[in-house]
Design a protein around this motif. Structure first.
Motif, PDB file in Angstrom:
ATOM      1  N   SER A  22      -9.716  16.385  42.913  1.00 28.50           N
ATOM      2  CA  SER A  22      -8.514  17.227  42.854  1.00 28.50           C
ATOM      3  C   SER A  22      -8.284  17.841  44.231  1.00 28.50           C
ATOM      4  N   ILE A  23      -7.103  17.628  44.783  1.00 26.21           N
ATOM      5  CA  ILE A  23      -6.759  18.173  46.097  1.00 26.21           C
ATOM      6  C   ILE A  23      -5.660  19.217  45.905  1.00 26.21           C
ATOM      7  N   ILE A  24      -5.970  20.457  46.237  1.00 24.99           N
ATOM      8  CA  ILE A  24      -5.053  21.577  46.005  1.00 24.99           C
ATOM      9  C   ILE A  24      -4.393  21.985  47.313  1.00 24.99           C
ATOM     10  N   VAL A  25      -3.060  22.062  47.291  1.00 27.40           N
ATOM     11  CA  VAL A  25      -2.299  22.390  48.494  1.00 27.40           C
ATOM     12  C   VAL A  25      -1.377  23.566  48.212  1.00 27.40           C
ATOM     13  N   PRO A  26      -1.651  24.755  48.762  1.00 30.45           N
ATOM     14  CA  PRO A  26      -0.698  25.863  48.638  1.00 30.45           C
ATOM     15  C   PRO A  26       0.505  25.591  49.539  1.00 30.45           C
ATOM     16  N   ASN A  80      -5.867  29.584  43.154  1.00 34.55           N
ATOM     17  CA  ASN A  80      -6.410  29.783  41.798  1.00 34.55           C
ATOM     18  C   ASN A  80      -5.578  29.041  40.763  1.00 34.55           C
ATOM     19  N   ALA A  81      -4.266  29.044  40.946  1.00 38.55           N
ATOM     20  CA  ALA A  81      -3.392  28.302  40.018  1.00 38.55           C
ATOM     21  C   ALA A  81      -3.730  26.813  40.063  1.00 38.55           C
ATOM     22  N   GLY A  82      -4.001  26.317  41.265  1.00 42.48           N
ATOM     23  CA  GLY A  82      -4.395  24.925  41.403  1.00 42.48           C
ATOM     24  C   GLY A  82      -5.729  24.640  40.739  1.00 42.48           C
ATOM     25  N   LEU A  83      -6.681  25.556  40.895  1.00 44.73           N
ATOM     26  CA  LEU A  83      -7.998  25.383  40.280  1.00 44.73           C
ATOM     27  C   LEU A  83      -7.908  25.331  38.761  1.00 44.73           C
ATOM     28  N   GLN A  84      -7.011  26.126  38.192  1.00 45.61           N
ATOM     29  CA  GLN A  84      -6.858  26.145  36.739  1.00 45.61           C
ATOM     30  C   GLN A  84      -6.353  24.808  36.202  1.00 45.61           C
ATOM     31  N   GLY A 143     -10.689  17.208  38.310  1.00 50.99           N
ATOM     32  CA  GLY A 143     -11.572  16.279  39.009  1.00 50.99           C
ATOM     33  C   GLY A 143     -13.032  16.695  38.999  1.00 50.99           C
ATOM     34  N   GLU A 144     -13.896  15.747  39.294  1.00 53.34           N
ATOM     35  CA  GLU A 144     -15.320  16.057  39.462  1.00 53.34           C
ATOM     36  C   GLU A 144     -15.532  16.902  40.716  1.00 53.34           C
ATOM     37  N   TYR A 145     -14.636  16.701  41.693  1.00 56.93           N
ATOM     38  CA  TYR A 145     -14.711  17.458  42.942  1.00 56.93           C
ATOM     39  C   TYR A 145     -13.354  18.077  43.255  1.00 56.93           C
ATOM     40  N   VAL A 146     -13.395  19.147  44.040  1.00 58.18           N
ATOM     41  CA  VAL A 146     -12.183  19.850  44.445  1.00 58.18           C
ATOM     42  C   VAL A 146     -12.145  19.939  45.968  1.00 58.18           C
ATOM     43  N   MET A 147     -10.961  19.708  46.532  1.00 54.51           N
ATOM     44  CA  MET A 147     -10.750  19.875  47.965  1.00 54.51           C
ATOM     45  C   MET A 147      -9.470  20.686  48.172  1.00 54.51           C
ATOM     46  N   PHE A 148      -9.344  21.290  49.332  1.00 56.04           N
ATOM     47  CA  PHE A 148      -8.165  22.085  49.662  1.00 56.04           C
ATOM     48  C   PHE A 148      -7.604  21.616  50.997  1.00 56.04           C
ATOM     49  N   VAL A 149      -6.279  21.526  51.064  1.00 59.16           N
ATOM     50  CA  VAL A 149      -5.595  21.167  52.306  1.00 59.16           C
ATOM     51  C   VAL A 149      -4.450  22.153  52.485  1.00 59.16           C
ATOM     52  N   ASP A 150      -4.231  22.618  53.706  1.00 59.28           N
ATOM     53  CA  ASP A 150      -3.100  23.507  53.979  1.00 59.28           C
ATOM     54  C   ASP A 150      -1.822  22.700  54.113  1.00 59.28           C
ATOM     55  N   TYR A 153     -16.061  20.520  47.153  1.00 56.87           N
ATOM     56  CA  TYR A 153     -16.851  21.344  46.234  1.00 56.87           C
ATOM     57  C   TYR A 153     -16.959  20.637  44.877  1.00 56.87           C
ATOM     58  N   SER A 154     -18.139  20.700  44.281  1.00 57.98           N
ATOM     59  CA  SER A 154     -18.285  20.250  42.902  1.00 57.98           C
ATOM     60  C   SER A 154     -17.511  21.218  42.005  1.00 57.98           C
ATOM     61  N   ARG A 155     -16.606  20.680  41.186  1.00 57.81           N
ATOM     62  CA  ARG A 155     -15.847  21.580  40.304  1.00 57.81           C
ATOM     63  C   ARG A 155     -16.766  22.224  39.269  1.00 57.81           C
ATOM     64  N   ARG A 156     -17.817  21.519  38.869  1.00 60.86           N
ATOM     65  CA  ARG A 156     -18.768  22.089  37.921  1.00 60.86           C
ATOM     66  C   ARG A 156     -19.457  23.309  38.513  1.00 60.86           C
ATOM     67  N   LEU A 157     -19.757  23.276  39.809  1.00 64.43           N
ATOM     68  CA  LEU A 157     -20.339  24.438  40.489  1.00 64.43           C
ATOM     69  C   LEU A 157     -19.413  25.643  40.377  1.00 64.43           C
ATOM     70  N   LEU A 158     -18.114  25.418  40.571  1.00 60.17           N
ATOM     71  CA  LEU A 158     -17.139  26.510  40.505  1.00 60.17           C
ATOM     72  C   LEU A 158     -17.009  27.048  39.091  1.00 60.17           C
ATOM     73  N   VAL A 159     -16.938  26.137  38.129  1.00 63.83           N
ATOM     74  CA  VAL A 159     -16.743  26.543  36.731  1.00 63.83           C
ATOM     75  C   VAL A 159     -17.975  27.272  36.197  1.00 63.83           C
ATOM     76  N   ASP A 160     -19.145  26.706  36.426  1.00 59.11           N
ATOM     77  CA  ASP A 160     -20.378  27.283  35.871  1.00 59.11           C
ATOM     78  C   ASP A 160     -20.672  28.671  36.422  1.00 59.11           C
ATOM     79  N   ASN A 161     -20.230  28.932  37.644  1.00 62.91           N
ATOM     80  CA  ASN A 161     -20.528  30.221  38.277  1.00 62.91           C
ATOM     81  C   ASN A 161     -19.307  31.122  38.398  1.00 62.91           C
ATOM     82  N   ASN A 162     -18.215  30.702  37.723  1.00 61.80           N
ATOM     83  CA  ASN A 162     -16.996  31.512  37.666  1.00 61.80           C
ATOM     84  C   ASN A 162     -16.513  31.887  39.069  1.00 61.80           C
ATOM     85  N   ILE A 163     -16.476  30.902  39.947  1.00 62.27           N
ATOM     86  CA  ILE A 163     -16.062  31.129  41.332  1.00 62.27           C
ATOM     87  C   ILE A 163     -14.574  30.821  41.488  1.00 62.27           C
TER      88      ILE A 163
END
Length: 328
Positions: free
Chosen positions: A7-11, A76-80, A84-91, A159-169
């Motif tokens: 998942s690639i999130i772009v604000p 955060n809206a993108g994360l919701q 994907g198994e992984y998350v990336m961010f691009v400006d 980032y592993s999305r599971r890492l973010l979800v499991d630790n509420n990041i």
């Protein structure tokens, strides 16, 4: 590795001149199993129409429109929505090479890491790139972020999305400057190692209209607040981390005093300016011992003697860069 959904999130905010190039570079990735989540954060320009048109061309592109709530809320809206198994961010004003996603997937998969970070990226400055890949302890990565050996932002990382979800990041919506550093430091509290690469695959655009390019005292104070929040959540800490954090915080004195000088705002905030200069001179041995190059040390010494001279130099360099990039 080849089947992982990323998942690639772009604000998206005020990037109408750049966003199409950005999204097209993501659509043209060699790793095809991606979802591109474009979050229109109430952008007042033509960016919303542009990304709606692009989304109609590719089913992997998803658009979220929301009222302006800042970059942290947009991510955060993108994360919701990410799946994907992984998350990336691009400006939204940057772009990436075609192997951007596959390179980062290789970094984390070959080392079994939950986070991958890159030391280098293409920018208007000196270009560094090589094929070095290795693993470091999370404590080392934290120190490198505070020492600017790894760029503080969330782009150019995976980032592993599971890492973010499991630790509420997630991103702190009250932090809009230093939000990426805070996010990274949060993530690093929950892993033992980090995969590091040094091949440049991310192109950072010099956008003179970007909020990051314009001095804002409140933003700098927000950055200091972010640093203080980071220190409060440390689970991993070493003497090297503490010293690097202290120096990073010290450098805000120069950022603020330079910004006030270059923006001709010293008369509006004379007490703030005087306090910053006083802090710089009181701690001048800090940059002289921590900076690695003679050029950087000399720059600090000149600033110590004449902040206004260095401010004039910065203004001149910025004008040259704007002419070079077609900004004026």
């Amino acid at each position: 590795m080849h089947e992982d959904l990323v998942s690639i999130i772009v604000p998206v905010y005020n990037v109408e001149k750049f966003v199409e190039k950005c999204v097209k570079s993501l659509m043209n990735q060699t790793h095809k199993n991606i979802e591109i989540i474009l979050v229109d954060d109430g952008s007042p320009d033509h960016s919303p129409e542009i990304i709606d048109r692009i989304a109609a061309e590719d089913q992997r592109v998803h658009v979220i429109h929301q009222q302006n709530r800042g970059v942290s809320a947009a991510r955060n809206a993108g994360l919701q929505c990410a799946s994907g198994e992984y998350v990336m961010f691009v400006d939204g004003d940057d772009w990436v090479d075609s192997d951007y996603v596959s390179y980062f997937l290789m970094l984390v998969s070959e080392n079994g890491s939950l986070i991958g970070m890159n030391k280098n990226n293409y920018s208007t400055g000196k270009i560094k790139t090589n094929e070095e890949r290795y693993v470091v302890k999370a404590e080392t990565a934290i120190e490198w972020i505070y020492s600017d050996e790894i760029f503080v932002a969330v782009w150019n990382k995976i980032y592993s999305r599971r890492l973010l979800v499991d630790n509420n990041i997630s991103f702190d919506p009250t932090i809009w400057y230093g939000e990426g550093m805070l996010f990274n430091i949060q993530c690093l509290q929950y892993v033992d190692t980090v995969a590091i690469g040094e091949k440049s695959v991310y192109h950072q655009t010099f956008n003179p209209d970007s909020a990051m390019r314009k001095f804002n005292l409140k933003s700098n104070l927000c950055g200091i607040k972010s640093l203080d929040v980071q220190k409060s959540i440390w689970k991993k800490v070493t003497p090297a981390i503490e010293k690097a954090w202290e120096y990073h915080r010290y450098c805000f004195n120069r950022s603020i005093s330079s910004g006030l000088l270059e923006s001709e705002m010293v008369s509006e905030y004379p007490d703030v300016y005087k306090e910053c200069i006083r802090n710089i001179r009181k701690g001048i041995m800090m940059p002289l011992t921590r900076e690695k190059t003679l050029k950087a040390k000399v720059g600090w010494l000149i600033y110590f003697v004449s902040p206004s001279l260095m401010a004039k130099r910065s203004i001149s360099l910025r004008k040259k860069l704007l002419r070079k990039t077609g900004g004026v």
